[in-house]
Each structure stands twice: as structure tokens, then as C-alpha cells.
Design a protein around this motif. Structure first.
Motif, PDB file in Angstrom:
ATOM      1  N   LEU A   1     -45.740 -14.728  19.710  1.00  0.00           N
ATOM      2  CA  LEU A   1     -45.121 -14.048  18.292  1.00  0.00           C
ATOM      3  C   LEU A   1     -43.149 -14.217  17.842  1.00  0.00           C
ATOM      4  CD1 LEU A   1     -45.154 -11.848  15.905  1.00  0.00           C
ATOM      5  CD2 LEU A   1     -44.846 -10.184  16.984  1.00  0.00           C
ATOM      6  N   ILE A   2     -42.537 -14.106  19.576  1.00  0.00           N
ATOM      7  CA  ILE A   2     -41.428 -14.241  19.357  1.00  0.00           C
ATOM      8  C   ILE A   2     -41.095 -15.235  19.481  1.00  0.00           C
ATOM      9  CG2 ILE A   2     -39.460 -14.546  21.421  1.00  0.00           C
ATOM     10  CD1 ILE A   2     -41.285 -11.936  22.410  1.00  0.00           C
ATOM     11  N   ARG A   3     -41.879 -16.745  19.448  1.00  0.00           N
ATOM     12  CA  ARG A   3     -41.291 -17.981  19.395  1.00  0.00           C
ATOM     13  C   ARG A   3     -41.763 -17.960  18.224  1.00  0.00           C
ATOM     14  NH1 ARG A   3     -45.426 -22.966  20.573  1.00  0.00           N
ATOM     15  NH2 ARG A   3     -46.102 -22.436  18.499  1.00  0.00           N
ATOM     16  N   ARG A   4     -42.357 -17.709  17.476  1.00  0.00           N
ATOM     17  CA  ARG A   4     -42.463 -17.791  15.503  1.00  0.00           C
ATOM     18  C   ARG A   4     -41.525 -17.396  14.822  1.00  0.00           C
ATOM     19  NH1 ARG A   4     -48.533 -17.173  17.199  1.00  0.00           N
ATOM     20  NH2 ARG A   4     -49.279 -19.154  17.179  1.00  0.00           N
ATOM     21  N   MET A   5     -40.797 -16.437  15.388  1.00  0.00           N
ATOM     22  CA  MET A   5     -39.617 -15.181  14.978  1.00  0.00           C
ATOM     23  C   MET A   5     -38.231 -16.813  15.042  1.00  0.00           C
ATOM     24  SD  MET A   5     -40.437 -12.085  16.002  1.00  0.00           S
ATOM     25  CE  MET A   5     -39.083 -10.869  15.377  1.00  0.00           C
ATOM     26  N   LYS A   6     -38.096 -17.206  15.921  1.00  0.00           N
ATOM     27  CA  LYS A   6     -36.975 -18.015  16.586  1.00  0.00           C
ATOM     28  C   LYS A   6     -36.175 -19.321  15.659  1.00  0.00           C
ATOM     29  CE  LYS A   6     -35.841 -20.028  20.827  1.00  0.00           C
ATOM     30  NZ  LYS A   6     -36.138 -20.328  21.539  1.00  0.00           N
ATOM     31  N   PRO A   7     -37.210 -20.008  14.932  1.00  0.00           N
ATOM     32  CA  PRO A   7     -37.659 -20.700  13.437  1.00  0.00           C
ATOM     33  C   PRO A   7     -36.134 -19.933  12.525  1.00  0.00           C
ATOM     34  CG  PRO A   7     -39.511 -21.942  14.190  1.00  0.00           C
ATOM     35  CD  PRO A   7     -38.846 -20.031  15.224  1.00  0.00           C
TER      36      PRO A   7
ATOM     37  N   GLU B   1     -41.284  -8.800   4.413  1.00  0.00           N
ATOM     38  CA  GLU B   1     -40.447  -8.769   3.364  1.00  0.00           C
ATOM     39  C   GLU B   1     -39.191 -10.021   4.079  1.00  0.00           C
ATOM     40  OE1 GLU B   1     -37.527  -6.924   0.492  1.00  0.00           O
ATOM     41  OE2 GLU B   1     -39.651  -6.021   0.386  1.00  0.00           O
ATOM     42  N   ASP B   2     -38.676  -9.225   5.251  1.00  0.00           N
ATOM     43  CA  ASP B   2     -37.965 -10.290   5.429  1.00  0.00           C
ATOM     44  C   ASP B   2     -37.931 -11.578   5.942  1.00  0.00           C
ATOM     45  OD1 ASP B   2     -34.424 -10.867   6.598  1.00  0.00           O
ATOM     46  OD2 ASP B   2     -35.928 -10.583   8.021  1.00  0.00           O
ATOM     47  N   ALA B   3     -39.753 -10.963   6.720  1.00  0.00           N
ATOM     48  CA  ALA B   3     -39.681 -12.471   7.060  1.00  0.00           C
ATOM     49  C   ALA B   3     -39.914 -13.360   6.067  1.00  0.00           C
ATOM     50  CB  ALA B   3     -41.084 -12.404   8.211  1.00  0.00           C
TER      51      ALA B   3
ATOM     52  N   LEU C   1     -32.028 -11.671  19.101  1.00  0.00           N
ATOM     53  CA  LEU C   1     -32.728 -10.886  19.916  1.00  0.00           C
ATOM     54  C   LEU C   1     -33.432  -9.419  19.684  1.00  0.00           C
ATOM     55  CD1 LEU C   1     -31.580 -12.081  23.597  1.00  0.00           C
ATOM     56  CD2 LEU C   1     -34.211 -13.225  21.991  1.00  0.00           C
ATOM     57  N   GLU C   2     -31.569  -8.806  19.523  1.00  0.00           N
ATOM     58  CA  GLU C   2     -32.004  -7.276  18.757  1.00  0.00           C
ATOM     59  C   GLU C   2     -32.760  -7.122  17.796  1.00  0.00           C
ATOM     60  OE1 GLU C   2     -28.849  -3.935  16.526  1.00  0.00           O
ATOM     61  OE2 GLU C   2     -28.366  -5.542  18.116  1.00  0.00           O
ATOM     62  N   GLN C   3     -33.117  -8.414  17.095  1.00  0.00           N
ATOM     63  CA  GLN C   3     -34.276  -7.841  15.372  1.00  0.00           C
ATOM     64  C   GLN C   3     -35.164  -8.244  16.051  1.00  0.00           C
ATOM     65  OE1 GLN C   3     -32.111 -11.234  13.113  1.00  0.00           O
ATOM     66  NE2 GLN C   3     -31.468  -9.205  11.563  1.00  0.00           N
ATOM     67  N   MET C   4     -35.267  -9.252  16.827  1.00  0.00           N
ATOM     68  CA  MET C   4     -37.067  -9.122  17.579  1.00  0.00           C
ATOM     69  C   MET C   4     -36.948  -8.193  18.365  1.00  0.00           C
ATOM     70  SD  MET C   4     -36.664 -13.512  19.077  1.00  0.00           S
ATOM     71  CE  MET C   4     -36.631 -14.608  18.294  1.00  0.00           C
ATOM     72  N   ALA C   5     -36.591  -7.256  19.056  1.00  0.00           N
ATOM     73  CA  ALA C   5     -36.903  -6.042  19.823  1.00  0.00           C
ATOM     74  C   ALA C   5     -37.042  -4.627  19.012  1.00  0.00           C
ATOM     75  CB  ALA C   5     -35.277  -6.381  20.439  1.00  0.00           C
ATOM     76  N   ASP C   6     -36.793  -5.323  17.405  1.00  0.00           N
ATOM     77  CA  ASP C   6     -37.047  -3.752  16.632  1.00  0.00           C
ATOM     78  C   ASP C   6     -38.227  -4.345  16.104  1.00  0.00           C
ATOM     79  OD1 ASP C   6     -33.898  -2.531  16.795  1.00  0.00           O
ATOM     80  OD2 ASP C   6     -33.836  -3.579  14.723  1.00  0.00           O
ATOM     81  N   LEU C   7     -38.860  -5.371  16.385  1.00  0.00           N
ATOM     82  CA  LEU C   7     -39.884  -6.077  15.348  1.00  0.00           C
ATOM     83  C   LEU C   7     -40.786  -4.967  16.212  1.00  0.00           C
ATOM     84  CD1 LEU C   7     -41.797  -6.454  13.975  1.00  0.00           C
ATOM     85  CD2 LEU C   7     -41.872  -9.347  14.174  1.00  0.00           C
ATOM     86  N   LEU C   8     -40.537  -5.321  17.567  1.00  0.00           N
ATOM     87  CA  LEU C   8     -41.887  -4.937  18.438  1.00  0.00           C
ATOM     88  C   LEU C   8     -41.956  -4.296  19.398  1.00  0.00           C
ATOM     89  CD1 LEU C   8     -40.759  -7.791  20.678  1.00  0.00           C
ATOM     90  CD2 LEU C   8     -42.525  -8.178  19.584  1.00  0.00           C
ATOM     91  N   ARG C   9     -41.184  -3.536  18.849  1.00  0.00           N
ATOM     92  CA  ARG C   9     -40.867  -1.667  18.995  1.00  0.00           C
ATOM     93  C   ARG C   9     -42.259  -1.265  18.172  1.00  0.00           C
ATOM     94  NH1 ARG C   9     -35.634  -2.276  21.120  1.00  0.00           N
ATOM     95  NH2 ARG C   9     -35.150  -1.798  19.016  1.00  0.00           N
ATOM     96  N   VAL C  10     -41.492  -1.562  16.672  1.00  0.00           N
ATOM     97  CA  VAL C  10     -42.490  -1.340  15.775  1.00  0.00           C
ATOM     98  C   VAL C  10     -44.442  -1.507  15.572  1.00  0.00           C
ATOM     99  CG1 VAL C  10     -42.940  -1.759  13.557  1.00  0.00           C
ATOM    100  CG2 VAL C  10     -40.560  -1.460  13.363  1.00  0.00           C
ATOM    101  N   ILE C  11     -44.516  -2.877  16.371  1.00  0.00           N
ATOM    102  CA  ILE C  11     -45.327  -3.613  16.455  1.00  0.00           C
ATOM    103  C   ILE C  11     -46.392  -2.741  17.777  1.00  0.00           C
ATOM    104  CG2 ILE C  11     -47.124  -4.971  17.866  1.00  0.00           C
ATOM    105  CD1 ILE C  11     -45.673  -6.969  15.858  1.00  0.00           C
ATOM    106  N   ASP C  12     -45.711  -2.180  18.409  1.00  0.00           N
ATOM    107  CA  ASP C  12     -45.814  -1.719  19.974  1.00  0.00           C
ATOM    108  C   ASP C  12     -46.490   0.014  19.506  1.00  0.00           C
ATOM    109  OD1 ASP C  12     -45.579  -3.979  21.776  1.00  0.00           O
ATOM    110  OD2 ASP C  12     -43.939  -2.865  22.480  1.00  0.00           O
ATOM    111  N   ALA C  13     -45.476   0.795  18.969  1.00  0.00           N
ATOM    112  CA  ALA C  13     -46.083   2.112  18.023  1.00  0.00           C
ATOM    113  C   ALA C  13     -47.349   1.829  17.386  1.00  0.00           C
ATOM    114  CB  ALA C  13     -44.792   2.718  17.711  1.00  0.00           C
ATOM    115  N   ARG C  14     -47.347   0.965  16.066  1.00  0.00           N
ATOM    116  CA  ARG C  14     -48.203   0.632  15.463  1.00  0.00           C
ATOM    117  C   ARG C  14     -49.999   0.432  17.220  1.00  0.00           C
ATOM    118  NH1 ARG C  14     -48.226   0.843  10.340  1.00  0.00           N
ATOM    119  NH2 ARG C  14     -49.960  -0.296   9.831  1.00  0.00           N
ATOM    120  N   GLU C  15     -49.727  -0.517  17.180  1.00  0.00           N
ATOM    121  CA  GLU C  15     -50.717   0.260  18.583  1.00  0.00           C
ATOM    122  C   GLU C  15     -51.226   0.981  19.447  1.00  0.00           C
ATOM    123  OE1 GLU C  15     -50.013  -4.087  20.607  1.00  0.00           O
ATOM    124  OE2 GLU C  15     -50.499  -4.969  18.639  1.00  0.00           O
ATOM    125  N   ALA C  16     -50.612   1.888  19.522  1.00  0.00           N
ATOM    126  CA  ALA C  16     -50.500   3.102  20.206  1.00  0.00           C
ATOM    127  C   ALA C  16     -50.905   3.989  19.055  1.00  0.00           C
ATOM    128  CB  ALA C  16     -48.843   3.468  20.968  1.00  0.00           C
TER     129      ALA C  16
END
Length: 123
Positions: free
Chosen positions: A55-61, A97-99, A66-81
Motif C-alpha cells: 500500500l505504501i509503495r503504491r502511494m509513492k508515485p 478523493e485525493d488519490a 511520509l506524514e500523509q502515508m502515516a495518516d492514511l495508515l492510522r485511518v485504515i488501522d482504526a477501521r480494521e479495529a
């Protein structure tokens, strides 16, 4: 090795196309943590770590920081929890929308690059 098996960093790097240095950096900044450590202290990763790195690799292009990646991962982690709050849903909607906007911009840039290559070929 199957996707459910434990991988060491070298195999993870091979599977993701990321360098060892990049994976270690992502560990240092908290984007991905090894699922465990071997008796010898080597990082061990599982299928969920592989998925997270992909997922991170796909965000790079798309130019995510890194901060935005971390923000998205926090949202995903929260949703998975189990977080299904309106705030969580809205945060994910905004990332989608941003992606999409970033992808559209990248496609436009690619089309311009193709036009440029065509011009060079015609000379």
C-alpha cells in the motif's frame, strides 16, 4: 514461501520492490513494524506487513509524504479495529478523493511526456 509464512527483510524487499534501506527507514518512522524478531534479532514480517508495504509503495508515485502515508495508515488501522465512525468514513473518503485527483494529474503528466517523446521522435 507462502504469504502466511514469516519473511525476513530480504524477501520482503524482493516481494515489494523496495530497498532494504527504505524498509528500515519505514520501520524507523513507524510506517511499518516487523511482526516479530527471530532469536537472532532479525526482523520478521508476515503477510499483513507485506500488504501494508505494498500500500505504501503504491502511494509513492502519487507523491504522498511520509506524514500523509502515516495518516492514511492510522485511518485504515482504526477501521480494521472496528472504527466505523463518521469521522473515520469521512477521512477515508477524503483520501480516496485525493488519490483520484493525484492519479488524474499523473495521467495528464504522462500524456504530456508521451507527446514530448513523439515530438523528439519526429525530429
Amino acid at each position: 514461501m507462502t504469504n502466511t509464512a514469516v519473511m525476513h527483510i530480504g524477501e520482503l524487499a524482493e516481494r515489494t520492490g523496495l530497498s532494504l534501506r527504505t524498509i528500515r527507514h519505514y520501520d524507523e518512522v513507524g510506517l511499518v513494524k516487523p511482526s516479530g524478531r527471530s532469536e537472532g534479532g532479525f526482523r520478521e514480517y508476515d503477510a499483513s506487513d507485506l500488504s501494508r508495504l505494498m500500500l505504501i509503495r503504491r502511494m509513492k508515485p502519487l507523491g504522498y509524504s511520509l506524514e500523509q502515508m502515516a495518516d492514511l495508515l492510522r485511518v485504515i488501522d482504526a477501521r480494521e479495529a472496528g472504527d466505523t465512525s463518521p469521522e473515520s468514513e469521512e477521512a477515508l473518503r477524503q483520501f480516496r478523493e485525493d488519490a483520484h485527483e493525484r492519479r488524474t494529474k499523473l495521467a495528464t503528466q504522462l500524456a504530456m511526456a508521451d507527446e514530448f517523446l513523439g515530438e523528439l521522435a519526429a525530429r
